[in-house]
Design a protein around this motif. Structure first.
Motif, mmCIF file in Angstrom:
data_model
loop_
_atom_site.group_PDB
_atom_site.id
_atom_site.type_symbol
_atom_site.label_atom_id
_atom_site.label_comp_id
_atom_site.label_asym_id
_atom_site.label_seq_id
_atom_site.Cartn_x
_atom_site.Cartn_y
_atom_site.Cartn_z
ATOM 1 N N HIS A 22 -21.279 -15.706 -39.945
ATOM 2 C CA HIS A 22 -21.214 -14.660 -38.919
ATOM 3 C C HIS A 22 -19.787 -14.116 -38.861
ATOM 4 C CE1 HIS A 22 -22.201 -12.460 -35.243
ATOM 5 N NE2 HIS A 22 -21.003 -12.819 -34.812
ATOM 6 N N VAL A 23 -19.654 -12.806 -38.965
ATOM 7 C CA VAL A 23 -18.346 -12.156 -38.972
ATOM 8 C C VAL A 23 -18.134 -11.433 -37.653
ATOM 9 C CG1 VAL A 23 -16.882 -10.448 -40.108
ATOM 10 C CG2 VAL A 23 -18.413 -11.874 -41.486
ATOM 11 N N PHE A 24 -17.059 -11.806 -36.943
ATOM 12 C CA PHE A 24 -16.690 -11.087 -35.724
ATOM 13 C C PHE A 24 -15.839 -9.880 -36.128
ATOM 14 C CE2 PHE A 24 -17.326 -15.404 -33.980
ATOM 15 C CZ PHE A 24 -18.235 -15.098 -32.981
ATOM 16 N N HIS A 25 -16.384 -8.679 -35.903
ATOM 17 C CA HIS A 25 -15.707 -7.451 -36.326
ATOM 18 C C HIS A 25 -14.689 -7.039 -35.262
ATOM 19 C CE1 HIS A 25 -17.658 -6.016 -40.050
ATOM 20 N NE2 HIS A 25 -18.618 -6.832 -39.663
ATOM 21 N N LEU A 26 -13.439 -7.370 -35.536
ATOM 22 C CA LEU A 26 -12.321 -6.951 -34.696
ATOM 23 C C LEU A 26 -11.488 -5.890 -35.410
ATOM 24 C CD1 LEU A 26 -11.186 -10.541 -33.652
ATOM 25 C CD2 LEU A 26 -12.606 -8.973 -32.312
ATOM 26 N N ASN A 27 -11.982 -5.407 -36.518
ATOM 27 C CA ASN A 27 -11.201 -4.546 -37.415
ATOM 28 C C ASN A 27 -11.328 -3.066 -37.121
ATOM 29 O OD1 ASN A 27 -13.991 -4.869 -38.419
ATOM 30 N ND2 ASN A 27 -13.330 -3.511 -40.077
ATOM 31 N N ILE A 28 -12.360 -2.650 -36.415
ATOM 32 C CA ILE A 28 -12.653 -1.217 -36.331
ATOM 33 C C ILE A 28 -13.001 -0.833 -34.902
ATOM 34 C CG2 ILE A 28 -15.130 -1.452 -36.864
ATOM 35 C CD1 ILE A 28 -14.783 1.075 -38.667
ATOM 36 N N GLY A 29 -12.583 0.366 -34.498
ATOM 37 C CA GLY A 29 -12.823 0.829 -33.140
ATOM 38 C C GLY A 29 -14.216 1.392 -32.967
ATOM 39 N N GLN A 30 -15.220 0.560 -33.231
ATOM 40 C CA GLN A 30 -16.614 0.949 -33.041
ATOM 41 C C GLN A 30 -17.122 0.280 -31.769
ATOM 42 O OE1 GLN A 30 -19.240 3.010 -34.502
ATOM 43 N NE2 GLN A 30 -19.863 2.324 -32.464
ATOM 44 N N PRO A 31 -17.153 1.012 -30.643
ATOM 45 C CA PRO A 31 -17.590 0.384 -29.400
ATOM 46 C C PRO A 31 -19.022 -0.133 -29.506
ATOM 47 C CG PRO A 31 -16.545 2.513 -28.991
ATOM 48 C CD PRO A 31 -16.759 2.416 -30.461
ATOM 49 N N ASP A 32 -19.279 -1.263 -28.846
ATOM 50 C CA ASP A 32 -20.636 -1.797 -28.805
ATOM 51 C C ASP A 32 -21.345 -1.417 -27.512
ATOM 52 O OD1 ASP A 32 -19.225 -3.357 -27.023
ATOM 53 O OD2 ASP A 32 -20.160 -5.242 -27.619
ATOM 54 N N LEU A 33 -20.653 -0.661 -26.652
ATOM 55 C CA LEU A 33 -21.241 -0.262 -25.375
ATOM 56 C C LEU A 33 -22.183 0.922 -25.586
ATOM 57 C CD1 LEU A 33 -18.016 -0.649 -23.244
ATOM 58 C CD2 LEU A 33 -19.971 -2.196 -23.358
ATOM 59 N N PRO A 34 -23.174 1.078 -24.720
ATOM 60 C CA PRO A 34 -24.224 2.065 -24.981
ATOM 61 C C PRO A 34 -23.741 3.501 -24.883
ATOM 62 C CG PRO A 34 -24.499 1.112 -22.798
ATOM 63 C CD PRO A 34 -23.439 0.311 -23.484
ATOM 64 N N THR A 35 -24.323 4.337 -25.722
ATOM 65 C CA THR A 35 -24.164 5.786 -25.616
ATOM 66 C C THR A 35 -24.852 6.255 -24.335
ATOM 67 O OG1 THR A 35 -24.138 6.001 -28.019
ATOM 68 C CG2 THR A 35 -24.813 7.953 -26.764
ATOM 69 N N PRO A 36 -24.337 7.287 -23.659
ATOM 70 C CA PRO A 36 -25.030 7.778 -22.454
ATOM 71 C C PRO A 36 -26.497 8.093 -22.738
ATOM 72 C CG PRO A 36 -22.887 8.837 -22.665
ATOM 73 C CD PRO A 36 -23.110 8.064 -23.935
ATOM 74 N N GLN A 37 -27.350 7.671 -21.845
ATOM 75 C CA GLN A 37 -28.786 7.880 -22.055
ATOM 76 C C GLN A 37 -29.113 9.371 -22.156
ATOM 77 O OE1 GLN A 37 -30.957 5.353 -22.639
ATOM 78 N NE2 GLN A 37 -32.355 6.999 -23.232
ATOM 79 N N VAL A 38 -28.369 10.212 -21.421
ATOM 80 C CA VAL A 38 -28.647 11.650 -21.496
ATOM 81 C C VAL A 38 -28.382 12.181 -22.901
ATOM 82 C CG1 VAL A 38 -28.353 12.223 -19.058
ATOM 83 C CG2 VAL A 38 -26.341 12.105 -20.547
ATOM 84 N N GLY A 39 -27.416 11.592 -23.612
ATOM 85 C CA GLY A 39 -27.159 11.998 -24.988
ATOM 86 C C GLY A 39 -28.279 11.580 -25.921
ATOM 87 N N ILE A 40 -28.741 10.341 -25.758
ATOM 88 C CA ILE A 40 -29.866 9.843 -26.560
ATOM 89 C C ILE A 40 -31.116 10.677 -26.292
ATOM 90 C CG2 ILE A 40 -31.394 7.873 -26.949
ATOM 91 C CD1 ILE A 40 -28.643 7.316 -28.026
ATOM 92 N N ASP A 41 -31.362 10.959 -25.020
ATOM 93 C CA ASP A 41 -32.565 11.722 -24.661
ATOM 94 C C ASP A 41 -32.510 13.142 -25.230
ATOM 95 O OD1 ASP A 41 -33.551 9.551 -23.304
ATOM 96 O OD2 ASP A 41 -32.944 10.272 -21.308
ATOM 97 N N ALA A 42 -31.313 13.725 -25.261
ATOM 98 C CA ALA A 42 -31.195 15.087 -25.791
ATOM 99 C C ALA A 42 -31.602 15.139 -27.259
ATOM 100 C CB ALA A 42 -29.758 15.582 -25.627
ATOM 101 N N ILE A 43 -31.253 14.088 -28.008
ATOM 102 C CA ILE A 43 -31.677 14.030 -29.413
ATOM 103 C C ILE A 43 -33.179 13.793 -29.498
ATOM 104 C CG2 ILE A 43 -31.477 12.719 -31.557
ATOM 105 C CD1 ILE A 43 -28.565 12.149 -30.817
ATOM 106 N N ARG A 44 -33.654 12.855 -28.689
ATOM 107 C CA ARG A 44 -35.076 12.495 -28.728
ATOM 108 C C ARG A 44 -35.962 13.690 -28.377
ATOM 109 N NH1 ARG A 44 -34.936 8.032 -25.509
ATOM 110 N NH2 ARG A 44 -34.722 6.686 -27.333
#
Length: 391
Positions: A22-44
């Motif tokens: 198991h690799v803990f990724h501390l190398n890249i600024g990729q947030p693991d927190l959710p995208t706003p639901q309104v953004g997801i819904d707009a795509i959907r």
């Protein structure tokens, strides 16, 4: 072109995962927190029959909504001041291509986001770095240090505020110092401000757009990637009140046709996210920062200043070579089936030998994962043959 210090070790991480580690990724600024639901819904809920080109400058409706967003930070714009780009990266590249000729020089405080070097090379420009140090918390060097680098080829200063990779937040005094240099030598000021939501001090956020008397010199770089955890939609912005710069940038925008259609749909919708969304994410990063910095500074031989913004820190480790150590963690080390993936800080410097015992760590994992990664890091340092505390 330089290899990315953030991604160049990815093959080693992939190989470790294939072994079941198991690799803990501390190398890249990729947030693991959710995208706003309104953004997801707009795509959907896209109801277009055709996914067409958008205007080269981006949808006006999105740019007009951005005007209201920036006004919340006392940045006064019109929709025409804003050009939508394919991520903040394209905004930096187009800024360089529009404002700099081959051989021109840009002064950049280091350590700095590694891809700035790649964008400068693409534009035929040269980056001249001015060193900040971990001992001084990566504060901006004195104005005299800047002036030592300024010559007939100097065309710009580039800053990232809050800073990637250090998390440093420039003070009002430092920003005024930069403003005075820009005025005195008639330079461009490229200001990467994608982390403005993540400031962990009572000190005010000073945008380059707040600085008086240099409206025509400032190019602000922005992105939704970190703000809304939308790295993959590739939506950024290039902002300037200088009409000549915008006209030059638009030629590059037209050559690449248009910014991502679906990305703009999601980004525009995300501006309507509830206030609780940003507050909850901010509070989470405050907790993660405390967890990481406290944990790092408890490990023997490790030191990290307290970052005041973004979600990174540069830490000094008791190792002979951080490039070697980071690779070793992935290729030769595991503790109870786990290891850590960090970015060697040498890739964020251009000064030879700088950052050789430093790493950039992104606190983009949940606190339990951060705590466990700190345990694994300490075990790695205890095992590493090149630990300088053993000598």
């Amino acid at each position: 072109m330089p290899a990315s210090p953030i991604r160049k070790l990815a093959p080693l991480a992939d190989a470790a995962k294939q072994k079941g580690i198991h690799v803990f990724h501390l190398n890249i600024g990729q947030p693991d927190l959710p995208t706003p639901q309104v953004g997801i819904d707009a795509i959907r809920n896209i109801d277009r029959k055709v996914l067409e080109y958008s205007p080269s400058a981006g949808f006006r409706s999105y740019r007009e909504k951005l005007v209201k967003y920036y006004a919340r930070f006392n940045i006064r714009l019109t929709a025409d001041d804003i050009i939508i780009t394919s991520g903040g990266s394209e905004a930096v590249l187009f800024s360089f291509m529009a404002c700099l000729n081959p051989g021109d020089e840009i002064i950049v405080p280091e350590p700095a986001y590694a891809n700035y070097m790649a964008f400068a090379i693409s534009a035929g420009a040269t980056i001249r770095t001015i060193a900040s140090t971990i001992e001084e918390g990566f504060a901006l060097p004195k104005v005299e240090k800047f002036e030592e680098l300024i010559n007939a080829r100097t065309r710009a200063i580039l800053i990232c505020n809050p800073n990637n990779p250090t998390g440093y937040l420039y003070t009002r005094r430092e920003m005024n110092q930069i403003r005075d240099l820009v005025k005195k030598y008639d330079l461009f000021l490229f200001s990467d401000e994608v982390y403005r939501e993540f400031i962990y001090t009572s000190s005010p956020y000073i945008s380059a757009c707040h600085l008086e008397g240099i409206d025509q010199n400032v190019v602000l770089i922005d992105s939704v990637s970190k703000r809304y955890s939308e790295c993959g939609i590739r939506i950024g912005a290039l902002i300037t009140k200088n009409k000549s710069i915008r006209e030059a940038v638009m030629k590059f925008c037209q050559a690449r046709l248009s910014p991502p259609l679906v990305g703009q749909i999601a980004a525009e919708a995300s501006l309507d996210a509830e206030e609780d969304y940003m507050r909850d994410i901010y509070d989470e990063y405050v907790e993660r920062r405390k967890c990481l910095i406290d944990g790092l500074n408890r490990i023997p031989g490790v030191y990290s200043p307290i970052p005041m913004g973004a979600f990174y820190t540069v830490a000094r480790l008791p190792v002979d070579d951080s490039d070697r150590f980071c690779a070793w963690c992935l290729s030769d080390f595991q503790y109870e089936g786990q290891t850590v993936f960090m970015a060697p800080a040498s890739g964020f410097y251009t000064t030879p030998g700088a950052g050789r015992n430093e790493v950039r760590i992104a606190y983009v994992l949940k606190k339990p994962d951060l705590c466990r990664a700190l345990v694994v890091l300490q075990k790695a340092l205890e095992t590493y043959p090149g630990n300088t505390m053993k000598k």
